[in-house]
Design an enzyme around this catalytic site. Structure first.
Site, PDB file in Angstrom:
ATOM      1  N   ASP A 111      44.529  36.674  52.640  1.00 21.12           N
ATOM      2  CA  ASP A 111      43.529  36.020  53.480  1.00 21.12           C
ATOM      3  C   ASP A 111      43.531  34.506  53.301  1.00 21.12           C
ATOM      4  O   ASP A 111      43.267  33.769  54.254  1.00 21.12           O
ATOM      5  CB  ASP A 111      42.139  36.581  53.168  1.00 21.12           C
ATOM      6  CG  ASP A 111      41.084  36.066  54.128  1.00 21.12           C
ATOM      7  OD1 ASP A 111      41.293  36.194  55.342  1.00 21.12           O
ATOM      8  OD2 ASP A 111      40.068  35.522  53.668  1.00 21.12           O
ATOM      9  N   ASP A 112      43.826  34.024  52.092  1.00 22.90           N
ATOM     10  CA  ASP A 112      43.851  32.583  51.864  1.00 22.90           C
ATOM     11  C   ASP A 112      44.962  31.914  52.665  1.00 22.90           C
ATOM     12  O   ASP A 112      44.841  30.751  53.061  1.00 22.90           O
ATOM     13  CB  ASP A 112      44.052  32.282  50.374  1.00 22.90           C
ATOM     14  CG  ASP A 112      42.959  32.892  49.525  1.00 22.90           C
ATOM     15  OD1 ASP A 112      41.789  32.606  49.775  1.00 22.90           O
ATOM     16  OD2 ASP A 112      43.281  33.681  48.619  1.00 22.90           O
ATOM     17  N   ASN A 149      36.706  24.699  50.262  1.00 24.36           N
ATOM     18  CA  ASN A 149      35.489  25.361  49.794  1.00 24.36           C
ATOM     19  C   ASN A 149      35.335  25.183  48.289  1.00 24.36           C
ATOM     20  O   ASN A 149      36.335  25.047  47.582  1.00 24.36           O
ATOM     21  CB  ASN A 149      35.555  26.864  50.120  1.00 24.36           C
ATOM     22  CG  ASN A 149      35.344  27.150  51.592  1.00 24.36           C
ATOM     23  OD1 ASN A 149      34.459  26.593  52.208  1.00 24.36           O
ATOM     24  ND2 ASN A 149      36.171  28.024  52.138  1.00 24.36           N
ATOM     25  N   LYS A 198      33.701  39.915  50.184  1.00 22.65           N
ATOM     26  CA  LYS A 198      34.590  40.092  51.337  1.00 22.65           C
ATOM     27  C   LYS A 198      34.404  41.470  51.960  1.00 22.65           C
ATOM     28  O   LYS A 198      34.303  41.617  53.184  1.00 22.65           O
ATOM     29  CB  LYS A 198      36.045  39.925  50.900  1.00 22.65           C
ATOM     30  CG  LYS A 198      36.467  38.497  50.620  1.00 22.65           C
ATOM     31  CD  LYS A 198      36.884  37.773  51.878  1.00 22.65           C
ATOM     32  CE  LYS A 198      37.440  36.396  51.559  1.00 22.65           C
ATOM     33  NZ  LYS A 198      37.876  35.663  52.749  1.00 22.65           N
ATOM     34  N   TYR A 257      28.438  35.119  50.864  1.00 28.12           N
ATOM     35  CA  TYR A 257      29.782  34.553  50.692  1.00 28.12           C
ATOM     36  C   TYR A 257      29.656  33.064  50.434  1.00 28.12           C
ATOM     37  O   TYR A 257      28.636  32.605  49.920  1.00 28.12           O
ATOM     38  CB  TYR A 257      30.684  34.899  51.884  1.00 28.12           C
ATOM     39  CG  TYR A 257      32.133  34.824  51.487  1.00 28.12           C
ATOM     40  CD1 TYR A 257      32.621  35.649  50.481  1.00 28.12           C
ATOM     41  CD2 TYR A 257      32.993  33.908  52.056  1.00 28.12           C
ATOM     42  CE1 TYR A 257      33.945  35.561  50.062  1.00 28.12           C
ATOM     43  CE2 TYR A 257      34.314  33.821  51.648  1.00 28.12           C
ATOM     44  CZ  TYR A 257      34.782  34.648  50.648  1.00 28.12           C
ATOM     45  OH  TYR A 257      36.069  34.550  50.231  1.00 28.12           O
ATOM     46  N   ARG A 292      42.349  31.514  41.160  1.00 28.99           N
ATOM     47  CA  ARG A 292      42.000  30.367  41.993  1.00 28.99           C
ATOM     48  C   ARG A 292      40.833  30.747  42.889  1.00 28.99           C
ATOM     49  O   ARG A 292      40.973  30.978  44.077  1.00 28.99           O
ATOM     50  CB  ARG A 292      43.199  29.941  42.839  1.00 28.99           C
ATOM     51  CG  ARG A 292      43.058  28.564  43.490  1.00 28.99           C
ATOM     52  CD  ARG A 292      44.015  28.403  44.649  1.00 28.99           C
ATOM     53  NE  ARG A 292      43.803  29.389  45.686  1.00 28.99           N
ATOM     54  CZ  ARG A 292      42.870  29.286  46.642  1.00 28.99           C
ATOM     55  NH1 ARG A 292      42.044  28.259  46.650  1.00 28.99           N
ATOM     56  NH2 ARG A 292      42.756  30.224  47.555  1.00 28.99           N
ATOM     57  N   GLU A 304      43.475  38.126  47.501  1.00 30.93           N
ATOM     58  CA  GLU A 304      42.456  37.096  47.609  1.00 30.93           C
ATOM     59  C   GLU A 304      42.444  36.216  46.365  1.00 30.93           C
ATOM     60  O   GLU A 304      42.383  36.724  45.236  1.00 30.93           O
ATOM     61  CB  GLU A 304      41.078  37.751  47.798  1.00 30.93           C
ATOM     62  CG  GLU A 304      39.986  36.810  48.227  1.00 30.93           C
ATOM     63  CD  GLU A 304      40.141  36.372  49.678  1.00 30.93           C
ATOM     64  OE1 GLU A 304      39.768  35.218  49.980  1.00 30.93           O
ATOM     65  OE2 GLU A 304      40.636  37.164  50.495  1.00 30.93           O
ATOM     66  N   ASP A 305      42.521  34.909  46.568  1.00 32.35           N
ATOM     67  CA  ASP A 305      42.337  33.918  45.506  1.00 32.35           C
ATOM     68  C   ASP A 305      43.299  34.087  44.329  1.00 32.35           C
ATOM     69  O   ASP A 305      42.911  33.932  43.169  1.00 32.35           O
ATOM     70  CB  ASP A 305      40.880  33.932  45.013  1.00 32.35           C
ATOM     71  CG  ASP A 305      39.954  33.305  46.042  1.00 32.35           C
ATOM     72  OD1 ASP A 305      40.462  32.747  47.028  1.00 32.35           O
ATOM     73  OD2 ASP A 305      38.727  33.374  45.879  1.00 32.35           O
TER      74      ASP A 305
END
Length: 629
Positions: free
Chosen positions: A318-319, A460, A223, A152, A205, A295-296
């Site tokens: 999750d973000d 990150n 993930k 990850y 993103r 996610e993202d």
């Protein structure tokens, strides 16, 4: 990386069934030869899929001996016993050496450490998973401190950037905008019938790297690998998905190695309808309680989709929620150092995207749980975006969506150093993806205004962090309470060495996922993420705080995940969201009984004896029976 069943498995079975039909119907040998040459028929019959096994129950009559070497779910490498090799018909296909799984783990450690480049280590692990699934997951789960940065962040970001170059075989589903109207048909092509958790991205993103389009597949793959390694969720129950609607990244559109749709992103009503169809297809294929982790996605879509789907699907982002939970856990742990409660803190967020607002929203929920009125809770939180401090009177920027909750009735300011000086925050949280944003002057100002300044640089990957751990400690005389989103090396100040903790979402989402999947939860409320934060904070030992970390060692993350899953399970039943009944009394044992087994199992079919049949004298055969014979 970390593939699930290849789509060619079903195709191979169709080919074999087709061969059977062709070879069974000719009436003469000549006709058979004309229809399909015998050598071709044999080759087609012998073609085997990459995975011959689905689910976690193996049907022995459907698996050949050679499949135990070819299929990564069945393969044990040199750990097959002599009896297994002989009975399965694979004796002689391997060298004479017999190895235990423990010996294989040592070899894996030697092999991965031979590589100096993180991306090469990533590729080695990918190859290991494609060869031997149980060995891969056990290796990952038992060496998580060393391998987490490989599978990850930060290495997964580099893998996404190089995705077109390192792509080898399908590792999940690619659902493109060209498939609209047929998304369910695409979903049917995934051979696993019992998917319980989906991680989906549109690649807009990816971490702090921006729009990577279809190359973002590395994120859901990584993930879900952690779902198994850290929480014991069975790998066949996990499905990574990219919804490919194009990319606005010109470099990718012009890159000959790009593997996604070569077009600008679809937006507006067409995009929303496409995501609606995707959500409906998931439920139609796998059921209403299928966990869908977003996610993202871009900031402008992430909150919209969370608000739109959270009460009609089993979903979370999750973000937003995972990042919030792990950050709030760090803040809970910091209370042991400062001796203060949330109501005594003043918060300043550098960044007003999905991560920052998610954390702020959960902080508000935490303050309300402590008895603080919600209006006062909002008043303790300030937020800065690219246009400056969120204020009701500023002339630039916007206050759309959730931002309006944090806009203050003060004079607009755009310089972060000026804002820190004026507001005097006790907690400074970076979620801006702007490297070096926390300048030495800002860090020193935080130290001047607070005995123990709390500074979280959460962006990150590492290259996007607002400051390094070393900068934070050096500019605060080592009084800082520090956490980061990516790992940093230890920092030595005087005669003491500090080991800054990484506020990694992996502390949170595997345990939440395990609890949600096992209980068959309908919807996921924010209460579950506050519970997860509290469980994580409770796991922090005084020794962890003493060495400079607000989080427990990554080596203990499987125990953390189990505690979080137990808390989520209790919440699901108490709030009436669970659909698995009856409610288990011993929730820990109930959850443990459903975990993935990382250890090898016997490859031989189960055998058992029958009792000796009693002697019963039979009558003589009748003439009619004899005539029939």
């Amino acid at each position: 990386m970390f593939s699930r069943p290849s789509l060619c498995g079903n195709l191979g079975k169709l080919c074999r069934s087709g061969t059977a039909a062709v070879t069974a119907t000719p009436t003469t040998a000549a006709a058979a030869a004309t229809t399909l040459p015998s050598s071709s028929a044999l080759a087609l019959y012998d073609a085997r899929g990459y995975h011959e096994v689905v689910g976690d129950i193996i049907c022995p009559s459907q698996v050949r001996g050679i499949d135990h070497i070819r299929d990564p779910r069945l393969n044990k490498g040199l750990a097959f016993t002599l009896e297994e090799r002989q009975v399965l018909g694979i004796h002689g296909l391997q060298p004479a050496r017999f190895k235990t799984q423990e010996e294989q783990l040592q070899l894996c450690k030697i092999a991965v450490n031979r590589y100096t480049e993180p991306l090469n280590k990533y590729l080695y692990l990918s190859d290991l998973h494609d060869r031997n699934e149980r060995l891969f997951f056990r290796f990952l789960s038992e060496n998580i401190e060393d391998l987490m940065p490989i599978v990850y962040t930060p290495t997964v970001g580099l893998a996404c950037q190089r995705f077109g170059l390192i792509y080898r075989r399908p590792h999940g589903l690619f659902v493109t905008f060209n498939d609209r109207g047929h998304i369910f048909d695409v979903m049917k092509n995934w051979p696993e019938p019992n998917v319980r958790a989906i991680c989906v991205t549109d690649g807009e993103r990816i971490l702090g790297l921006g729009d990577l389009g279809a190359c973002g597949m590395g994120i859901p793959v990584g993930k879900l690998a952690l779902y198994t390694a850290l929480a014991g969720i069975k790998p066949h129950q996990c499905l990574p998905i990219v919804v490919d609607v194009g990319t606005n990244n010109i470099d990718l559109l012009e890159d000959p190695l790009y593997v996604g749709l070569r077009q600008k992103r679809v937006v507006g009503r067409e995009y929303d309808d496409f995501i609606d169809e995707f959500m409906e297809a998931v439920v139609k294929r796998y059921g209403q309680n299928t966990l869908i982790q977003f996610e993202d996605f871009g900031n402008h879509n992430a909150f919209r989709f969370l608000d739109k789907y959270r009460n009609t699907y089993c979903t979370f982002n999750d973000d937003i929620q995972g990042t919030a939970s792990v950050a709030v856990a760090g803040l809970y742990a910091s209370k042991r150092i400062t001796g203060k409660s949330f109501k005594d803190y003043t918060f300043l967020f550098a960044g007003a995207g999905e991560a920052a607002i998610g954390i702020a929203d959960l902080v508000v929920k935490g303050m309300v749980a402590e008895g603080v009125p919600i209006e006062e809770a909002y008043s303790r939180i300030y937020m800065v975006d690219i246009d400056g401090l969120l204020t009701k009177s500023r002339k630039v920027g916007n206050l759309d969506g959730h931002k309006i909750n944090y806009a203050k009735d003060v004079e607009p300011m755009s310089d972060l150093e000026q804002i820190v000086t004026a507001i005097k925050p006790s907690v400074l949280v970076g979620a801006s993806a702007c490297a070096g944003l926390f300048t030495p002057k800002i860090l020193r100002t935080m130290a001047d205004n607070n005995e123990r300044p709390i500074i979280f640089a959460l962006s990150n990957p590492t290259s996007k962090a607002e400051c390094t751990a070393e900068e934070a400690y050096q500019n605060t005389d080592a009084r800082v309470i520090f956490s980061s989103g990516s790992p940093f090396p230890p920092v030595t100040m005087g005669d003491k060495t500090y080991y800054p903790g990484q506020g990694n979402n992996a502390y949170i989402f595997p345990g939440v996922g395990l609890g949600v999947i096992c209980t068959g939860t309908h919807h996921i409320p924010d209460d579950m993420f506050l519970i997860a934060a509290q469980e994580l904070a409770n796991f922090v030992e005084p020794s962890d705080i003493e060495r400079g970390s607000l989080y427990p060692p990554l080596a203990s993350i499987r125990d953390v995940s189990m505690n979080i899953a137990i808390g989520v399970t209790k919440c699901a039943y108490d709030s009436g969201l669970a659909s698995t009944y009856p409610e288990p009394q011993d929730k820990r044992k109930w959850l443990e009984d459903q975990l993935y087994n990382f250890n090898y199992e016997c490859s031989m079919p189960v055998t058992w004896t029958w009792p000796r049949m009693p002697y019963i004298k039979t009558r003589a055969e009748s003439p009619l029976i004899a005539a029939i014979k």
